[in-house]
Write a protein that holds these residues in place. Structure first.
Motif, PDB file in Angstrom:
ATOM      1  N   UNK A 315       0.838  -1.209   0.000  1.00 47.54           N
ATOM      2  CA  UNK A 315       0.000   0.000   0.000  1.00 47.54           C
ATOM      3  C   UNK A 315       0.866   1.251   0.000  1.00 47.54           C
ATOM      4  N   UNK A 316       1.990   1.199   0.729  1.00 51.21           N
ATOM      5  CA  UNK A 316       2.850   2.379   0.823  1.00 51.21           C
ATOM      6  C   UNK A 316       3.551   2.693  -0.495  1.00 51.21           C
ATOM      7  N   UNK A 317       3.649   1.691  -1.397  1.00 51.23           N
ATOM      8  CA  UNK A 317       4.281   1.923  -2.687  1.00 51.23           C
ATOM      9  C   UNK A 317       3.410   2.759  -3.613  1.00 51.23           C
ATOM     10  N   UNK A 318       2.106   2.810  -3.302  1.00 58.31           N
ATOM     11  CA  UNK A 318       1.169   3.578  -4.125  1.00 58.31           C
ATOM     12  C   UNK A 318       0.525   4.730  -3.367  1.00 58.31           C
ATOM     13  N   UNK A 319       0.626   4.727  -2.046  1.00 58.27           N
ATOM     14  CA  UNK A 319       0.021   5.790  -1.233  1.00 58.27           C
ATOM     15  C   UNK A 319       1.030   6.303  -0.225  1.00 58.27           C
ATOM     16  N   UNK A 320       1.021   7.623   0.011  1.00 61.99           N
ATOM     17  CA  UNK A 320       1.939   8.216   0.978  1.00 61.99           C
ATOM     18  C   UNK A 320       1.206   8.748   2.196  1.00 61.99           C
ATOM     19  N   UNK A 321       0.014   8.216   2.449  1.00 63.07           N
ATOM     20  CA  UNK A 321      -0.716   8.605   3.662  1.00 63.07           C
ATOM     21  C   UNK A 321      -0.228   7.719   4.804  1.00 63.07           C
ATOM     22  N   UNK A 322       0.988   8.032   5.286  1.00 66.04           N
ATOM     23  CA  UNK A 322       1.634   7.190   6.283  1.00 66.04           C
ATOM     24  C   UNK A 322       0.911   7.226   7.630  1.00 66.04           C
ATOM     25  N   UNK A 323       0.217   8.307   7.914  1.00 67.40           N
ATOM     26  CA  UNK A 323      -0.530   8.368   9.168  1.00 67.40           C
ATOM     27  C   UNK A 323      -1.631   7.310   9.169  1.00 67.40           C
ATOM     28  N   UNK A 324      -2.401   7.246   8.078  1.00 71.04           N
ATOM     29  CA  UNK A 324      -3.482   6.258   7.984  1.00 71.04           C
ATOM     30  C   UNK A 324      -2.922   4.840   8.004  1.00 71.04           C
ATOM     31  N   UNK A 325      -1.815   4.625   7.287  1.00 73.75           N
ATOM     32  CA  UNK A 325      -1.203   3.304   7.261  1.00 73.75           C
ATOM     33  C   UNK A 325      -0.703   2.901   8.653  1.00 73.75           C
ATOM     34  N   UNK A 326      -0.145   3.868   9.378  1.00 72.33           N
ATOM     35  CA  UNK A 326       0.345   3.581  10.735  1.00 72.33           C
ATOM     36  C   UNK A 326      -0.805   3.201  11.656  1.00 72.33           C
ATOM     37  N   UNK A 327      -1.912   3.929  11.572  1.00 68.68           N
ATOM     38  CA  UNK A 327      -3.078   3.631  12.414  1.00 68.68           C
ATOM     39  C   UNK A 327      -3.658   2.258  12.068  1.00 68.68           C
ATOM     40  N   UNK A 328      -3.644   1.906  10.781  1.00 70.07           N
ATOM     41  CA  UNK A 328      -4.099   0.574  10.369  1.00 70.07           C
ATOM     42  C   UNK A 328      -3.201  -0.508  10.968  1.00 70.07           C
ATOM     43  N   UNK A 329      -1.877  -0.238  10.974  1.00 73.29           N
ATOM     44  CA  UNK A 329      -0.947  -1.213  11.531  1.00 73.29           C
ATOM     45  C   UNK A 329      -1.160  -1.419  13.017  1.00 73.29           C
ATOM     46  N   UNK A 330      -1.516  -0.353  13.731  1.00 70.83           N
ATOM     47  CA  UNK A 330      -1.753  -0.458  15.171  1.00 70.83           C
ATOM     48  C   UNK A 330      -2.899  -1.412  15.492  1.00 70.83           C
ATOM     49  N   UNK A 331      -3.901  -1.425  14.630  1.00 74.13           N
ATOM     50  CA  UNK A 331      -5.080  -2.278  14.871  1.00 74.13           C
ATOM     51  C   UNK A 331      -4.683  -3.747  14.938  1.00 74.13           C
ATOM     52  N   UNK A 332      -3.684  -4.128  14.133  1.00 72.50           N
ATOM     53  CA  UNK A 332      -3.270  -5.535  14.057  1.00 72.50           C
ATOM     54  C   UNK A 332      -2.328  -5.943  15.190  1.00 72.50           C
ATOM     55  N   UNK A 333      -1.924  -4.993  16.030  1.00 75.70           N
ATOM     56  CA  UNK A 333      -0.981  -5.301  17.105  1.00 75.70           C
ATOM     57  C   UNK A 333      -1.717  -5.546  18.422  1.00 75.70           C
ATOM     58  N   UNK A 334      -1.157  -6.363  19.308  1.00 79.36           N
ATOM     59  CA  UNK A 334      -1.825  -6.666  20.583  1.00 79.36           C
ATOM     60  C   UNK A 334      -1.990  -5.415  21.444  1.00 79.36           C
ATOM     61  N   UNK A 335      -3.064  -5.353  22.210  1.00 82.02           N
ATOM     62  CA  UNK A 335      -3.309  -4.187  23.069  1.00 82.02           C
ATOM     63  C   UNK A 335      -3.297  -4.545  24.554  1.00 82.02           C
ATOM     64  N   UNK A 336      -2.731  -5.709  24.862  1.00 78.53           N
ATOM     65  CA  UNK A 336      -2.651  -6.164  26.257  1.00 78.53           C
ATOM     66  C   UNK A 336      -1.295  -5.779  26.834  1.00 78.53           C
ATOM     67  N   UNK A 337      -1.270  -4.782  27.716  1.00 75.01           N
ATOM     68  CA  UNK A 337      -0.012  -4.335  28.313  1.00 75.01           C
ATOM     69  C   UNK A 337       0.548  -5.395  29.256  1.00 75.01           C
ATOM     70  N   UNK A 338       1.866  -5.495  29.293  1.00 69.18           N
ATOM     71  CA  UNK A 338       2.513  -6.429  30.211  1.00 69.18           C
ATOM     72  C   UNK A 338       2.221  -6.016  31.655  1.00 69.18           C
ATOM     73  N   UNK A 339       1.925  -6.961  32.549  1.00 68.08           N
ATOM     74  CA  UNK A 339       1.622  -6.627  33.961  1.00 68.08           C
ATOM     75  C   UNK A 339       2.729  -5.822  34.625  1.00 68.08           C
ATOM     76  N   UNK A 340       3.981  -6.159  34.337  1.00 67.93           N
ATOM     77  CA  UNK A 340       5.091  -5.428  34.957  1.00 67.93           C
ATOM     78  C   UNK A 340       5.095  -3.961  34.523  1.00 67.93           C
ATOM     79  N   UNK A 341       4.658  -3.721  33.289  1.00 65.62           N
ATOM     80  CA  UNK A 341       4.602  -2.345  32.794  1.00 65.62           C
ATOM     81  C   UNK A 341       3.492  -1.566  33.497  1.00 65.62           C
ATOM     82  N   UNK A 342       2.351  -2.207  33.691  1.00 67.06           N
ATOM     83  CA  UNK A 342       1.233  -1.565  34.387  1.00 67.06           C
ATOM     84  C   UNK A 342       1.630  -1.167  35.799  1.00 67.06           C
ATOM     85  N   UNK A 343       2.343  -2.056  36.483  1.00 65.02           N
ATOM     86  CA  UNK A 343       2.785  -1.737  37.845  1.00 65.02           C
ATOM     87  C   UNK A 343       3.769  -0.567  37.836  1.00 65.02           C
TER      88      UNK A 343
END
Length: 872
Positions: A315-343
């Motif tokens: 997608x980045x080879x044809x589009x330079x809307x890196x903000x939208x692409x970055x937000x799309x990438x975030x959706x695919x990443x885990x959102x469970x923070x490590x317990x040690x980080x929360x503490x």
């Protein structure tokens, strides 16, 4: 793919390229810079392959190849290699190449991302300056006591962990921080953190840096907190601090480059992808969104989301809307923070709560005097610099600078922007008066940097009286002797322009009292006398310079005085006020002009490639170059040389030819000599570089009555290795560090005491000519303290046997002066020749001058080269 390649180092593999061809062999090395591997094939040949061309890599299975190695499939380790009847899919090739580069970049940078605590500048904290007069003298006294104790401990080498000296400094700083009126001073907390860190009290250092970062919200304080936390094993806290850093600083800023890669590593470790989302949402430039997009692609790869990455990259080879692409990438990443980080996050929130002040000195003033960092204004200033450096739209950049300056409240950021705008108005737009008006309008108080700019602008406008006033003001607070030389010569230049030659002479003489060996300053004194009509005095000075040094510019001026030169007198005026130094000869100048500053952020370079960074940028870039070079030492001499050359070029472009400039050039040439040894260059090339290092090192001035000479091991190495070069290239010792460090005394005694065939007359005059202040003094000290050695040297030089040390030294100087005079005469003859370079020395040659020159050339390789040209 990068990790897979690493796992197969020194293993036999079958590589299927994306064009379908196969290669079999052993991977012997990976070149991360060119993104390639070295493959030794079955015939023993070394082949270089770009990693981006690898479609599939398999460890070799030692069975019948025709039966056991399958034909390439459409899916190889998650890398899709699609083909058409006409060959490989070009877009797919680009996608594979981009993913491979991204993997290599982040894997390499993360491995090398080591954060360091920055040393404070030890300026008086602004909170001490601002508090009411009833306590200012006491607070200042306490601060001065702290600084004096620190300076003394450093000077005496007593700033050691758990020492009484360091503990006393900590106690004094702690007492100062506990004053009610200073309890919210971020600066004092930062100093306290630094002192605790030096004492290896990392837990206490973390507490102090936490408080400093919370109070100031400055990027460097968050970086210090992160560096100490990570060093102490508190990786979660380090991640929190780096997240805070990039909320107020740009991820593309070079000074925070290592911090960015460390941040991404910790984000992956603790699944803190929400912190990246917070950075995205603050509003960024396109280049910043692109960098975040690439970082998220790497995060996806580390989470086994290669298919998602491939889709994102395509997608980045044809589009330079890196903000939208970055937000799309975030959706695919885990959102469970490590317990040690929360503490850690919970502990951090409690630890950095701002204390309630027990006493308010000025009830009418706002409680929090620390201005809030406003990234949006920083973005305007960043856009202004981008517009200036990339688009070259100076009128638009001017408007952006003014808008950002008028809105920005952080003093350091505002002051730097004002100076950047003023420099652009003068240099790029040719409007020095407007530059002066900008500084006068927006700067409440003038720093030395502001005054230096104002001097330059007024000199450009011909306002020499005002330039003199500014230079005198600067001189009041200038204590370094090399800087005082520069100030005196700048004053003299102004008086010369005003035709007040008596005052010009006085200031040149003041400079000569500090640096009596500068014959370019003496030449200008003679010029002033000539302008006054005192011909005899001018002629006497010039004849002395010509006799002692064979200076061609002095000869030109003498020719003018005696009617042999019809050039304008202005053409002979040599301004030595920071621009021209006889120590920067054509050899040194060649390297400076050819330096491309490849280790420096390109945003800090002008259109013609000169460094134009501000004071803060300069300090950061120099420190980074020093840190990088110090890790290389002599292991990678060529790279180390180039790094120090970059440091010299920064100072050269900024007009700061002071001690640091000469030290970095010395280190650069010394390393070039080491590299010449390593790659088997001619022995004359080796000698040339070591001599160049010593010549430039001799330009150091003496500060505060204490010699700077002899403190640089590189200069000592250059002396010793030059001497050893007369035994042959293979006898030059390159090992260094600790007990292996070379010592001039040992080298001199070994070379001349144990080698009868080495004659001092063939070795010493040239090094004495290049370095009369450093090398000559050190070598003569060794010789005159050893009677046997002294007698041998006297015999080698054919001096009379009964000679005292003073006369011996003077005769050695005379031999050196003969070399200088010969070289200057040779330089004049060769100046008419073009298009021929003699070996790697500064000489230029032409066939029509070869017969007259050959007998005078110093090195055999140069003589051979000239003879070859003559035959040709």
């Amino acid at each position: 793919m990068f990790e897979q390649v690493i796992s197969c180092i020194n293993k036999k593999v079958v590589i299927t390229l994306i064009n379908g061809k196969e290669k079999t062999g052993v991977i012997t090395a990976i070149d991360t810079e060119s993104l390639s591997i070295k493959l030794k094939d079955e015939s023993g040949n070394q082949i270089s392959l770009l990693i981006s061309m690898i479609g599939m890599l398999e460890s070799f299975v030692p069975l019948n190849r025709a039966e056991n190695i399958e034909a390439p499939s459409d899916q190889r380790h998650g890398n899709e290699v699609s083909k058409s009847s006409n060959g490989p899919d070009i877009k797919n090739q680009d996608m594979v190449q981009k993913i491979t580069k991204l993997e290599i970049l982040y894997e390499t940078e993360i491995r090398n991302a080591i954060l360091t605590v920055s040393k404070p500048n030890f300026e008086t904290p602004k909170e001490i300056i601002k508090i009411t007069h009833s306590v200012i003298s006491e607070a200042n006294r306490q601060w001065s006591n702290i600084k004096n104790k620190y300076d003394s401990a450093v000077k005496l080498g007593k700033l050691l962990p758990n020492s009484d000296n360091l503990q006393a400094i900590i106690n004094l700083t702690l007492a100062l921080s506990e004053k009610p009126e200073l309890s919210d001073s971020a600066t004092i907390q930062s100093y306290l953190g630094y002192f605790y860190y030096l004492n290896k009290s990392k837990v206490e250092a973390i507490k102090a840096y936490q408080k400093a970062a919370k109070l100031s919200n400055k990027p460097d304080e968050w970086l210090n907190l992160a560096a100490v936390a990570i060093e102490n094993g508190s990786y979660e806290l380090g991640c929190i601090a780096l997240g805070k850093l990039f909320l107020v600083a740009s991820c593309t800023e070079q000074r925070y480059e290592k911090a960015w890669y460390k941040f991404i590593e910790l984000v992956i470790t603790f699944s803190v992808y929400s912190s990246i989302k917070s950075i995205i949402e603050k509003g960024l430039l396109k280049s910043e969104y692109e960098k975040i997009f690439e970082a998220l692609c790497f995060c996806l790869l580390k989470n086994d989301k290669r298919n998602t990455v491939e889709a994102q990259i395509k997608s980045s080879l044809t589009s330079e809307d890196f903000k939208a692409l970055a937000l799309d990438g975030l959706i695919a990443l885990p959102n469970q923070l490590a317990p040690s980080y929360l503490k850690s996050m919970s502990d951090f929130s409690k630890a950095v709560e701002k204390p309630i002040l027990p006493k308010v000195i000025n009830p009418q003033a706002p409680k929090n005097q620390t201005p809030t960092y406003k990234p949006k204004y920083v973005d305007i200033l960043r856009e202004a610099r981008t517009t200036r450096d990339i688009s070259k739209d100076y009128e638009k950049a001017e408007k952006l600078f003014i808008e950002g300056i008028e809105k920005e409240n952080t003093p350091a950021i505002k002051q730097g922007a004002i100076r950047d705008l003023a420099s652009m108005l003068s240099q790029q737009m040719g409007q020095p008066q407007k530059a002066i008006d900008i500084i006068e309008k927006y700067q409440n108080t003038h720093t030395d940097s502001d005054l230096n700019l104002l001097y330059t602008f007024n000199f450009q406008l011909g306002k020499y009286e005002e330039a003199i006033r500014i230079q005198k003001e600067l001189l009041k607070n200038t204590y370094k002797k090399d800087q005082r030389v520069s100030r005196y010569t700048l004053l003299a230049s102004c008086y010369f322009k005003l035709e007040k030659y008596e005052y010009a002479i006085d200031n040149y003489n003041n400079a000569l009292k500090i640096n009596p060996t500068s014959y370019s300053i003496k030449r200008n004194v003679a010029l002033c006398y000539f302008q006054q009509g005192n011909i005899e005095k001018a002629r006497k000075i010039l004849n002395e310079i010509i006799e002692e040094f064979g200076d061609t510019n002095a000869q030109k001026l003498l020719d003018k005085i005696e009617g042999r030169d019809t050039n304008s007198i202005e053409d002979l005026f040599i301004d030595v006020g920071g621009l021209i130094f006889e120590n920067i000869d054509s050899f040194t100048n060649y390297f400076l002009l050819s330096c491309d500053l490849k280790y420096v952020d390109k945003n800090r370079l002008s259109e013609d490639g000169k460094y134009i960074g501000n004071e803060e940028s300069k300090k950061f870039d120099i420190r980074k170059l020093e840190d990088t070079a110090s890790t290389l030492r002599s292991r990678i001499a060529e790279e180390r040389s180039n790094i120090y050359l970059n440091a010299s070029k920064i100072l050269f472009d900024l007009g700061e030819q002071e001690n640091d400039f000469y030290k970095y050039m010395c280190k650069s040439f010394a390393s070039k000599g080491d590299n010449a040894v390593q790659v088997n260059n001619s022995i004359d090339t080796v000698k040339t570089y070591y001599l160049a290092a010593l010549k430039i090192y001799d330009a150091l001035y003496l500060d505060g009555g204490q010699s700077q000479k002899g403190k640089e091991q590189d200069a000592t190495n250059a002396v010793c290795r030059y001497l050893y070069s007369f035994l042959g290239r293979d006898r030059i010792p390159l090992s260094a560090g600790g007990v292996n460090n070379l010592v001039i005394k040992d080298s001199v005694e070994n070379i001349f005491g144990n080698n009868e065939n080495i004659k001092a007359i063939n070795v010493l005059p040239l090094i004495f000519a290049r370095s009369p202040q450093f090398a000559m003094s050190k070598i003569l000290q060794v010789i005159t303290s050893n009677n046997d050695l002294r007698n041998k040297i006297i015999k080698d030089f054919d001096f009379k046997e009964k000679i005292d040390n003073t006369e011996f030294a003077e005769k050695c100087k005379s031999e050196a002066k003969k070399i200088i005079k010969t070289e200057n005469e040779l330089s004049v003859q060769l100046s008419f020749c073009k298009n021929f370079q003699v070996s790697e020395i500064w000489l230029l040659a032409g066939i029509e001058k070869i017969k007259d020159i050959t007998s005078k050339v110093l090195f055999d390789s140069d003589r051979d080269y000239l003879q070859e040209l003559q035959i040709y």
